[in-house]
Each structure stands twice: as structure tokens, then as C-alpha cells.
Write a protein that holds these residues in place. Sequence first.
Motif, PDB file in Angstrom:
ATOM      1  N   LYS A   1      -0.563   8.756  -0.883  1.00 25.13           N
ATOM      2  CA  LYS A   1      -0.161   9.982  -1.474  1.00 25.13           C
ATOM      3  C   LYS A   1      -0.964  11.200  -1.050  1.00 25.13           C
ATOM      4  O   LYS A   1      -2.177  10.777  -0.528  1.00 25.13           O
ATOM      5  CB  LYS A   1      -0.143   9.589  -3.094  1.00 25.13           C
ATOM      6  CG  LYS A   1       0.912   8.575  -3.567  1.00 25.13           C
ATOM      7  CD  LYS A   1       0.380   8.292  -5.154  1.00 25.13           C
ATOM      8  CE  LYS A   1       1.725   7.314  -5.626  1.00 25.13           C
ATOM      9  NZ  LYS A   1       1.405   7.007  -7.063  1.00 25.13           N
TER      10      LYS A   1
ATOM     11  N   THR B   1       0.795  -1.252  -0.036  1.00 26.48           N
ATOM     12  CA  THR B   1      -0.160   0.044   0.202  1.00 26.48           C
ATOM     13  C   THR B   1       0.956   1.192   0.183  1.00 26.48           C
ATOM     14  O   THR B   1       1.977   1.222   0.818  1.00 26.48           O
ATOM     15  CB  THR B   1      -1.153   0.168   1.207  1.00 26.48           C
ATOM     16  OG1 THR B   1      -0.167   0.096   2.608  1.00 26.48           O
ATOM     17  CG2 THR B   1      -1.903  -1.267   1.208  1.00 26.48           C
TER      18      THR B   1
ATOM     19  N   ALA C   1      -2.588  -2.587 -10.042  1.00 26.90           N
ATOM     20  CA  ALA C   1      -2.601  -1.648  -9.269  1.00 26.90           C
ATOM     21  C   ALA C   1      -3.747  -0.970  -9.224  1.00 26.90           C
ATOM     22  O   ALA C   1      -4.639  -0.572 -10.268  1.00 26.90           O
ATOM     23  CB  ALA C   1      -1.460  -0.585  -9.455  1.00 26.90           C
ATOM     24  N   GLU C   2      -4.315  -0.341  -8.117  1.00 30.71           N
ATOM     25  CA  GLU C   2      -5.545   0.402  -7.785  1.00 30.71           C
ATOM     26  C   GLU C   2      -5.833   1.411  -6.949  1.00 30.71           C
ATOM     27  O   GLU C   2      -4.906   1.318  -5.934  1.00 30.71           O
ATOM     28  CB  GLU C   2      -6.868  -0.562  -7.394  1.00 30.71           C
ATOM     29  CG  GLU C   2      -7.007  -1.707  -8.520  1.00 30.71           C
ATOM     30  CD  GLU C   2      -8.136  -1.465  -9.690  1.00 30.71           C
ATOM     31  OE1 GLU C   2      -8.412  -0.128  -9.565  1.00 30.71           O
ATOM     32  OE2 GLU C   2      -8.310  -2.197 -10.241  1.00 30.71           O
ATOM     33  N   LYS C   3      -6.279   2.560  -7.412  1.00 31.29           N
ATOM     34  CA  LYS C   3      -6.293   3.622  -6.522  1.00 31.29           C
ATOM     35  C   LYS C   3      -7.681   3.795  -5.627  1.00 31.29           C
ATOM     36  O   LYS C   3      -8.637   3.275  -6.058  1.00 31.29           O
ATOM     37  CB  LYS C   3      -6.198   5.046  -7.436  1.00 31.29           C
ATOM     38  CG  LYS C   3      -6.469   6.291  -6.758  1.00 31.29           C
ATOM     39  CD  LYS C   3      -6.609   7.444  -7.697  1.00 31.29           C
ATOM     40  CE  LYS C   3      -6.578   8.662  -7.191  1.00 31.29           C
ATOM     41  NZ  LYS C   3      -6.771   9.851  -8.085  1.00 31.29           N
TER      42      LYS C   3
ATOM     43  N   THR D   1      -1.201  -2.444  -4.601  1.00 32.21           N
ATOM     44  CA  THR D   1      -0.389  -2.843  -5.640  1.00 32.21           C
ATOM     45  C   THR D   1      -0.368  -4.375  -5.255  1.00 32.21           C
ATOM     46  O   THR D   1       0.170  -4.448  -3.926  1.00 32.21           O
ATOM     47  CB  THR D   1       0.873  -2.297  -5.971  1.00 32.21           C
ATOM     48  OG1 THR D   1       1.782  -2.503  -4.777  1.00 32.21           O
ATOM     49  CG2 THR D   1       0.808  -0.805  -6.400  1.00 32.21           C
TER      50      THR D   1
ATOM     51  N   GLU E   1      -2.947   3.821  -2.908  1.00 29.57           N
ATOM     52  CA  GLU E   1      -2.638   2.839  -4.023  1.00 29.57           C
ATOM     53  C   GLU E   1      -2.348   1.417  -3.342  1.00 29.57           C
ATOM     54  O   GLU E   1      -1.369   1.209  -2.616  1.00 29.57           O
ATOM     55  CB  GLU E   1      -1.661   3.426  -4.782  1.00 29.57           C
ATOM     56  CG  GLU E   1      -1.244   2.468  -6.087  1.00 29.57           C
ATOM     57  CD  GLU E   1      -0.282   3.172  -7.037  1.00 29.57           C
ATOM     58  OE1 GLU E   1      -0.401   4.218  -7.836  1.00 29.57           O
ATOM     59  OE2 GLU E   1       0.958   2.837  -6.919  1.00 29.57           O
TER      60      GLU E   1
ATOM     61  N   THR F   1      -5.081   9.824  -0.693  1.00 26.13           N
ATOM     62  CA  THR F   1      -5.211   8.795  -1.661  1.00 26.13           C
ATOM     63  C   THR F   1      -4.275   7.559  -1.317  1.00 26.13           C
ATOM     64  O   THR F   1      -3.185   7.485  -1.016  1.00 26.13           O
ATOM     65  CB  THR F   1      -4.713   9.326  -3.023  1.00 26.13           C
ATOM     66  OG1 THR F   1      -5.566  10.451  -3.109  1.00 26.13           O
ATOM     67  CG2 THR F   1      -4.945   8.426  -4.160  1.00 26.13           C
TER      68      THR F   1
END
Length: 1024
Positions: A226, A223, A275-277, A235, A233, A231
Motif C-alpha cells: 500500500k 503480502t 496480519a502485520e504492517k 497476512t 502488510e 507499506t
Amino acid sequence: MRECKVWEDISITDINRMNARASFYSYPNKQSALYNEPIYTHNLKSLNGSWKFLFMEAPEYSPLNFEQANFDVGDWDTITVPSNWQIEGYGNMHYSDLWYNFPIRPPYVPTDNPTAIYKRTFTIGENWLDEDVILRFQGVDSAFHLWINGREVGYSKGARMTTEFDISSYVTPGENEVTVRVYQWSDGTYLEDQDMWWLSGIFRDVELYTQPKAGIDDFKVDTILKDSYMTGELTVAGKVRGGREGLTLSYELLDDRLETVISGEQKMIDQFSFAEKIDQPKLWSAERPNLYTLLLTVKQGEEIIEVIPQVVGFRHIEPQGKAFTVNGVAIKFKGVNRHDYHPATGRVVSKEAIRKDIHLMKQHNINAIRTAHYPNSPYLYELCDLYGMYVIDEADIECHGFELTNNYNWVADDPAWEKVHVDRLVRMVERDKNHPSIIMWSLGNESGFGHNFRKMAEVCNELDSSRLVHYEGDSKTEVTDVYSTMYTWLENQPEGRISMQDIIDKTEKPHIHCEYGHAMGNGPGGLKEYQELIYKHEQLQGGFIWEWYDHGIETTDENGNVYYRYGGDYGDDPTNGNFCIDGLLMPDRTPSPALIEYKKIIEPVHTHAVDLAQGKIQVENKYDFINLDDLTLHYSIEKDGKIVQTGTAALTGISARTTKEVLLDYDLTFPKELGTDYYLTISYVTNRDFNWGKQGQQLATAQFKLPIETEALIISPTGTLQVEKSHTKLVISGEETEITFDTVKGQMTSWKKNGVEVVEQGPKLQFWRAPIDNDMYLLKDYKEKYFMHLWHEMVDSVDYEQTEDYVTITVKTVNGTTNSAWYYRCSYEYRIYPNGDILFEVTGTPDGMIENAPKMIPRIGVEMRINKNCENARWYGTGPGESYSDSKQANLTGVYEKTVEEMFTNYVHPQENGNRTDTHWARLVNRYGVGIMAVANNSTFDFGATYYETTDLEAAKHTIDLQKRDYIVLHLDYKQNGLGSNSCGQSQLEKYRCKFEAFTLKTKLSVYSTKEISDSIKAKEQLV
């Protein structure tokens, strides 16, 4: 030429062992995966339970063909798996902190190498062979070979790590047999010299399970946060086994309500990644461990092959300047070092026991664990994710014995040992990499430094750069991200050692105390000063108390009394004795006074007085992330142990690391009693249930003496006294009391009330205490140089004077130790009043060759022998638990009641205990209310009451050695030495030291009935 044996070959880390990978379970469908209980997996059998067992002195004594399935084991013993064979009565129990139990000739081990063969059968169905059949050992000490149905499968070493073998080609439908041969000593032992009992065997779970032939072999979750941590991310990358066309991976991230946050699907053959936001993810921390559930579903067309669940915690770890941060905050570790340990089963620890550990830690404000000094049971990390606990995960490497060879880096800097070092690091990281609770990887403990640690750090960063690297042995932080030290002193540090001030002034990296506050026996003291320093400097990021448990071995004597053995009790030699009795928890899991003190020291709320007359206080939130909304402030106004007023206050709007003024709605206009102190006592209590404790958990406290002044109550004694002097006796009698003195020794020998002898021996100066474990490095000087345990009282004069109102007895003495030219000139004064009260004063002035006196003495006070029936104690001072000058923050001022038995702290190794500090008055009475009371005359005193003399406590090795005296020993102390942590660490701080100094102890002593006492507790005697 010595025969090469696989268990002495450092080029072999394993034979046929599967590659290290993440710890997870695979399920046949989503519903089973959401339960995430192993019983719902594809196929799973626990091989825990009864195994046939053959114990031998060496591997070479193994019977021929023992591995064959038809081998006759009818005369073999039976043993439970998991277990340690020494605990079960095989081989020798041995505890050492430092030493290898054989000559140091790495990689060779003794010919006498205790070895055991384990056998059992298991049954599997035809359907098992449709998938890969895996045999998993969670922990085997120290190395072992495996056979299935008479065929050798493989070999592994690395005692505290998971080992898996693919046995698909070795098993058949129906009954199968597994054979395991375990070696106590291997070349791996040179890396396993941790401070603990040497215990061998299959000591963690053994599981047999299947996994689909085409599916996920391994995966890693990361994880990243950001945009000011707003936020996230996610992965994920993984490997696929049995790669084939047509496989798809679908993934779904669920929140705590099992609602979908993200989802996706992709084709895969040999590997996968995505990968997801996530916008505004709920962040994970030890204070608010928000978790998501990731479901990885492998399909062949529409057919579900497997579903793998994995908890996910969004948190980000990074160095920032001289500190490291979690989610942008330079957190403070309030931690403990933890072994896998249980007093009845050794290193076999049940899931329920681990869960109880975590509950206790959370209830005592602990937020971090260092897994000393090896990866703990896999279940621990699941609970740390769930309950919220920062973890330093430590590799199974300690080579402490090499330190004594003057070549500490013997294997650490030998490239021939690189493979075995790196293997242990890799297996730890791969197994535990998906746990959000782990924020540092530790390369090991007390193993020197060199090439192999540099290589481990390099590999660690390659495998996982999202966490920090720790190793205390890297004193120059060449490869580590934090500067870690052990037992760094605050003051008076030994020559050549750095101090905490040196660290503050010089270090450029974050500092943690991977070990401090040695919780051995009675202690540690001085934790308050460490914590104050930690709060003051951002780069000081806390530490880990050594340690969580006392490692006593549960034993029952012939009378059914339970006690706990330690090193040396089994004839083990060399041994570090009771050095393994060094935990915050007693062996039976009872919190020690040290744990109660640590809870207070690291409490999450601090309280400051603003204007107590108006009810104004300032509340300071010491959490790193969360507000105080989950706590409610409860307050009470108390006097003499009775509650006058109570109330509560909400704590809304107090964010992490902020303060807020709070107004308490109390009223101080109530009628006041003469001679009474009033206290405001505050407690911060959880106002909702948590998964680690029900609503009502007290996490912090505070107390203030209220600004209420009342006049003292004056009592003038009446009546007359008679004095009768004989050859060596002086008897002073009144209407209801009779006091007898020995005029040779100048000592009270009896004090009676209405014919009942309450005092059997009067006050006598005592400067010795039963040594505590933290005195261990003082004892040689204390006993062999200063003879501190051998005090002598030489009486210079005994005089008395009778006036109309009282009789005064004055005793002049010289008090010194054997062969000492330094000593005290002392004076006892007894002013005896007609009602039987005595104003007692004892003073001491240093004399003689003062320059030869020790820097510290154990105590300054008097002791008395009290009728054994006066067992009911009541006092006004700190309580309810024991306290000492440098360990009393957890105890609040009040009026408390306990029996003398209850005041005793039952340390595994008997020692000084049960003291109460800052005492205004204390009394001991029998069931009829007759007894003795001591009231402070000019300042408070320390007091303790016990059935044992100091010599009894000093002579006893275990609690069962103690035999109660037929009287109570009452201690009234001017001062007692602090506890310190010098069994391993800081000695007593200057301000807590009992020194060879002038002293005055004044008390009013009364032998009385409780019917007479309602006013005299608070009274100041009118002096004539």
C-alpha cells in the motif's frame, strides 16, 4: 458390461489421500528451521533407492497376494526410485505431441495397460509413533495404489502432483514393507496428453517423515503493498491439526540478516490468522529477489512442538488498464517454457540439475518460466524465489488429442469431468501458494474450453485472488486475467489467424505469448522483431520461448559415440519424430546458438551512438526495477582482431527504464593503418558476485564502426600467364599456380599452389540447403512441386580471352530445377591474374515462367571443394558463432579463428548449420599456411565451411549417421534464407527471405601462403 476399475472411474480422484496443502518442512527448534534442510526435521527417511520391481502387461496379471509382507520377491527385478520404467528398459518408449496411444473412449483405457509393482522395506523407531507418520510421493505417473504391511492404504492419480498418505495406523516399530502398484494408463491419462515422451513410474522423490500430532496442518502467506508500495502488510492464515487447549503460535519475520522485523504470539485451537504492517519492506522481483524468513513456532506451554520456516517476498500483482503490474510496474516477461527433463533419466531431474538450469537462465537474461504443462518439481519454485524468476505455474492438464476428434471440448465442457479438473487445479494451488515467484496460475494447456475451465477459474480465485489466472484456451478471456496466445504471427499470417497487430489494436487485456519462437533445430529467427514490438507497447508483456530443452534420449553406439534419440527411433508409431528436439539447450545442456541469440535480444542494456568521434554514447536501462550499478561498461577499440585501446566506465545513476549519456575516455588520434576498419566494442559485465554467477558475467553487448576513414591499399599484380587448351580442358598457369577448367561443364576442376591442390572443385551455383526444422512446412512444395533439391546447370557457352595482364573465362549457364519452366540465366566470370588471384563474379537473372516460381528459395550462392587439410578458418565478419539474416544479433563483427570442426553446430537432427553472415573475407589454410581466401569485392557475403555436403546433412537422422567427406565444402553465399520459426509459428519475415531474384556475387579468390597475405587481405586489386 465392462467391469468398473478404479483407474477408469472419474468419480474417484483418490482414496484416503490427505488433503492438498502447502509444501513445507517442520523442525524441532529454531536453529534447525533456519537451516531449512530436510535432514534436520523431526524424523525423515528418503525412500529413494533400490526397490524390488515386477513389470506386467496389465494390472490383472498381478500375482495373488502380492501386497502381503511375506510375499516372495526373490525372482523380481530391482529398479531405482525415482526413475521412469521405460528409460530403465521396461515397456515401450513413445513420443507424441498430439495423439493418445489408444482409442479415445473417455474414461476407458486399454486392456493392455502396462503396470508395475514396487516393493521395499523401511525401518522406524518407537519414537516415530509418537507423531503422525506421513508417506509422501512427489510424482507417480499415471495412477497408483499403496499398501503398507499388506494393508491397503489408498489410491491416487494426477501424475505430476504431490500425494501424501497418513500411514500412522499402518506402521509398527522396526521393519515395515511398502508396496506400490503403478498403472501407465488411467482415466487421468486423458488429462495428461502433453507434448513429451510417455514415461511412467515413480519418477520423483518418495519421503517418509513425521509431523507432530498437534501442530500446523497448512497455512497461506499473502503480502499486500500500500501507500505507493511503501507499506507492506503480511497476512498469514492456517489450519491446526489435533486441535487442543493450550497451544500457542508465535511468529517472527526475519530480514536477510536474520534480524527480527516483526513478531507476535497468539493462542490457537483449530486455526489461526494474523496480519502485520511492515514499513518500507524490501520488495521482491525477478531482478532483485529480496526475501524474508517467517518462522511459525507452535508451543504447548513452554515446550516447542514445531518450528516451520517459510520464505516471504513482498510483491503485489494487479491489473492496471490494459497491462498487469508487479509492484506497480508493467513488467516484461523474457521467458522460457520448461519441462522437468534429463536426457539420461527422463523426467527424473536432480536438485543440482534444476539449480544449474536456473543459473543458466539468469546468465542468459531470462526472467520467467512457464511450467509446461504441469507443476514442476517442488524444488524449482524454491530456486525461483531465491534467484528471482517470475513463474506461471500450470496445472497438469492437457487434452491435445481431442482436437483431432473435432470435439476439442469433449471433456472440458462435460460436467462429469469437473471433479478431476478441479482436483488438479486445487492440488497445484495448495502446494505452491506460498511462493512469491508465482505470479500467475495457469489452468492447463491445449485442452479446449468449457464448463470445467470456468469452474477451475472460479475455484482458483476463491483459493487465491492475489495472483492472475491464465489459460491460452480461453480465447475470449472469459475467465482469465490475461489474453494469451501461441505463435502469433507478425506478418503474412495464415488465413483465419490473428496477427500481433490485431492484438495491439483490439485486445483490452494484457497480452502474453505463452509460446513463441519455436527453438527446434536451427532457429528460431525473427526474435528481434517480436522484442521490439513488446518494448513498444505496454500491453504486450512478453512471452515464453518454446522451449528450454531438447528432449533427446541419451544413447551410445557400439563405438562409444554418444547421440540422442527422438520419436520414431524406438519403433513408436504414431510419433511426431524429432519435434521433441526443440529446446534452447542441447540435450547435454550445451547452450544452442538460439539461446545465445535470445540472450542478446532480451539483454538489459541498450546502447545508442551519440557522437562516436568524441566517445559519447547513450545507455538505456531496460530493467523494470533496478539500476545499472551492478554492471560495469567495458570497451575496446579493435582492428583486424587486435585490440588498440581498452577502458571502462561506471554506470551509476541509471535507474530502471531511463537513459543516460556516458562519455568513454578513448583517444582516436593513434596512427591508422591503410585499408583497415576500426570498431568500438562494448560489453556490460557484472561487477560483483551473484548467487547465480561469479563477478564478470557478460549480460549485454554493443558495437559500432568508428568514423575512421583510411585509404585502400592498391596492389598491381605482376608476372605472366600461360594458357593451354586441349579437347575438354583449359589450363591457366603462372609462376606458382595452376588452374584447370573443364570446358564442357564450365567448371574449375583444380587449383594448385606450388604443386599443392588447394581447390578440388571450383565455384558452382548452389540454391539448396539441407532443410532446417523450421523449413518443415515448406518441404512438400519444395520437393514435390518445385523440386528445389534437384537443380540442373546447363552450360550454354564457355569462352576465354587472354590479355597482357589477365585471362578472363566466361561461362554462361541456365540453372533450373526438375520440371521447372522458371529458371536463372547465369554468368560466371573468372578474371585470373598472374599472381594467381581471381576476380570472380557470378550473376543470375530470373527467366522463363517467373510467375510459377516459389516465393522463397533456400539460398543463392556457390560451393567449392577444398583440400581437407585446409581446416583452419579465419574470417572478418560476424562471429564467433553461427549466424543467419534473422538471427545474428548476438554475433559481433571482428576477426575470428576456428577449425572447420569447430564451426559445425552439432544439432541432434542434422541440418543446415554453421553459416557466418556479413563476411568481408574468409580463409581456410592448412598447417603450413597454404590455403584459399575469399575477399568481398563490392559487398559482404555469407560463408560456411563443413566436412559434409548438403545431401549428407539432409540424409542423416542423427549425428552418428554423418561420415566426413575427404574434402571441405566451402559455401560463399550471396544470400541465404532466414530461419523463421515455422516449425511452429511465424515463417521467415519478408525482409529476411531469399527470393527468386536477380543477384550478383563478387569476390576476390586467392590460393596463397599466409606469408604472402599481410597486405592482400586489405587490398583492392587494381583493375586494368
